[in-house]
Motif scaffolding. Structure first.
Motif, PDB file in Angstrom:
ATOM      1  N   THR A  52       0.818  -1.220   0.000  1.00 10.82           N
ATOM      2  CA  THR A  52       0.000   0.000   0.000  1.00 10.82           C
ATOM      3  C   THR A  52       0.852   1.270   0.000  1.00 10.82           C
ATOM      4  O   THR A  52       0.437   2.296  -0.538  1.00 10.82           O
ATOM      5  N   SER A  53       2.061   1.178   0.589  1.00  9.02           N
ATOM      6  CA  SER A  53       2.918   2.376   0.634  1.00  9.02           C
ATOM      7  C   SER A  53       3.328   2.807  -0.792  1.00  9.02           C
ATOM      8  O   SER A  53       3.397   3.995  -1.094  1.00  9.02           O
ATOM      9  N   ALA A  99       1.572   2.091  -3.554  1.00  9.02           N
ATOM     10  CA  ALA A  99       0.343   2.593  -4.197  1.00  9.02           C
ATOM     11  C   ALA A  99       0.066   4.033  -3.764  1.00  9.02           C
ATOM     12  O   ALA A  99      -0.279   4.897  -4.580  1.00  9.02           O
ATOM     13  N   LYS A 100       0.292   4.294  -2.458  1.00 11.16           N
ATOM     14  CA  LYS A 100       0.052   5.627  -1.917  1.00 11.16           C
ATOM     15  C   LYS A 100       1.028   6.637  -2.547  1.00 11.16           C
ATOM     16  O   LYS A 100       0.642   7.753  -2.934  1.00 11.16           O
ATOM     17  N   MET A 101       2.284   6.198  -2.657  1.00  6.72           N
ATOM     18  CA  MET A 101       3.300   7.085  -3.239  1.00  6.72           C
ATOM     19  C   MET A 101       2.957   7.449  -4.686  1.00  6.72           C
ATOM     20  O   MET A 101       3.067   8.607  -5.106  1.00  6.72           O
ATOM     21  N   GLU A 120      -0.035   7.439  -6.068  1.00  5.57           N
ATOM     22  CA  GLU A 120      -1.202   8.343  -6.058  1.00  5.57           C
ATOM     23  C   GLU A 120      -0.802   9.768  -5.726  1.00  5.57           C
ATOM     24  O   GLU A 120      -1.238  10.724  -6.373  1.00  5.57           O
ATOM     25  N   GLU A 121       0.065   9.891  -4.710  1.00 11.19           N
ATOM     26  CA  GLU A 121       0.518  11.242  -4.307  1.00 11.19           C
ATOM     27  C   GLU A 121       1.281  11.930  -5.432  1.00 11.19           C
ATOM     28  O   GLU A 121       1.090  13.113  -5.693  1.00 11.19           O
TER      29      GLU A 121
END
Lengths: 99, 159
Positions: free
Chosen positions: A32-33, A35-37, A39-40
């Protein structure tokens, strides 16, 4: 595979080779980290794009500039015009038949 | 190449020149002046090359490449002239509230962002444009994006 910021940036820009792109997508599904990166970073790029003006010209100002540039071309560029006497001299200098 | 051929190619790339000049200065009259001056400088430098070049038999892709190179060279002249007129441009730029974060940046950062985000310039194109090395591009990219976002966030806080 070691994912670097460069990989993420290239992935967002769409310039990553297909195989690496798939690897990043798989990794993003698992972690998830990552994926989050992604997206950001995507959001950041969208924001940056929205802050950059992309001027849409109206046809009047565009035509004025185009007319100005045409005038400049006419003033600065001097096409080589072959003098008629030079052409005649060239013909006279040419050997037509040689024995 | 004949004058008419040059003019027809220039006509096609004028919107690109205009968009870039607007990124340098958001002032209609100065945009027109900047483009005209830059084109004059370009023509004076390249007159012989242009006249001796034959494009009549060019395929569509060759013409497209020719136009890309033409636009690249004139954009470079626009940028170089904008740098020379930086003081005048800075005072005019203060008028613009729209895209304030962008127009608060220095000219190099504005040029960089415009080329990358509006014209999809590659690193190779950018190196040729700014006549720099790859490591310089990293610095330009970082500074341009970071300052743009910082200015935007500062503006948001004050609003």
């Amino acid at each position: 595979m070691n994912i670097s910021y460069a990989h993420i940036n290239a992935y967002i820009k769409g310039t990553l080779p297909r195989d690496l792109e798939s690897q990043i997508e798989e990794l993003a599904q698992k972690e998830t980290s990552i994926a989050k990166m992604i997206e950001e970073k995507k959001d950041e790029q969208t924001l940056i794009q929205s802050l950059i003006p992309s001027h849409k010209s109206d046809s009047r100002s565009l035509k004025t500039i185009q007319a100005d540039l045409e005038l400049i071309t006419d003033e600065i560029l001097v096409e080589e015009k072959t003098n008629i006497l030079d052409k005649v001299a060239k013909v006279l200098d040419t050997t037509i038949l040689e024995f | 190449m004949k004058k008419e051929e040059i003019n027809s190619q220039i006509k096609i790339i004028t919107p690109t020149l205009q968009k870039f000049a607007w990124a340098m200065i958001p002032e209609e009259e100065m945009v027109a002046e900047l483009i005209s001056d830059a084109y004059s400088v370009f023509l004076i430098k390249s007159a012989d090359d242009l006249i001796s070049k034959e494009i009549t038999d060019f395929s569509n892709s060759e013409l497209s490449l020719f136009r890309k190179s033409l636009a690249h060279k004139v954009l470079k002249e626009i940028y170089n002239l904008a740098l020379k007129k930086a003081d005048k441009i800075r005072s005019e730029s203060k008028r613009s509230l729209e895209y304030k974060s962008f127009y608060d940046l220095d000219l190099r950062s504005r040029a960089f962002l415009c080329l990358v985000h509006n014209f999809n310039y590659t690193d190779k194109d950018l190196k040729s444009f700014f006549e720099c090395e790859s490591h310089d591009l990293i610095e330009y990219r970082f500074n341009a994006q970071a300052n743009l976002l910082k200015d935007y966030q500062d503006t948001e806080v004050h609003v």
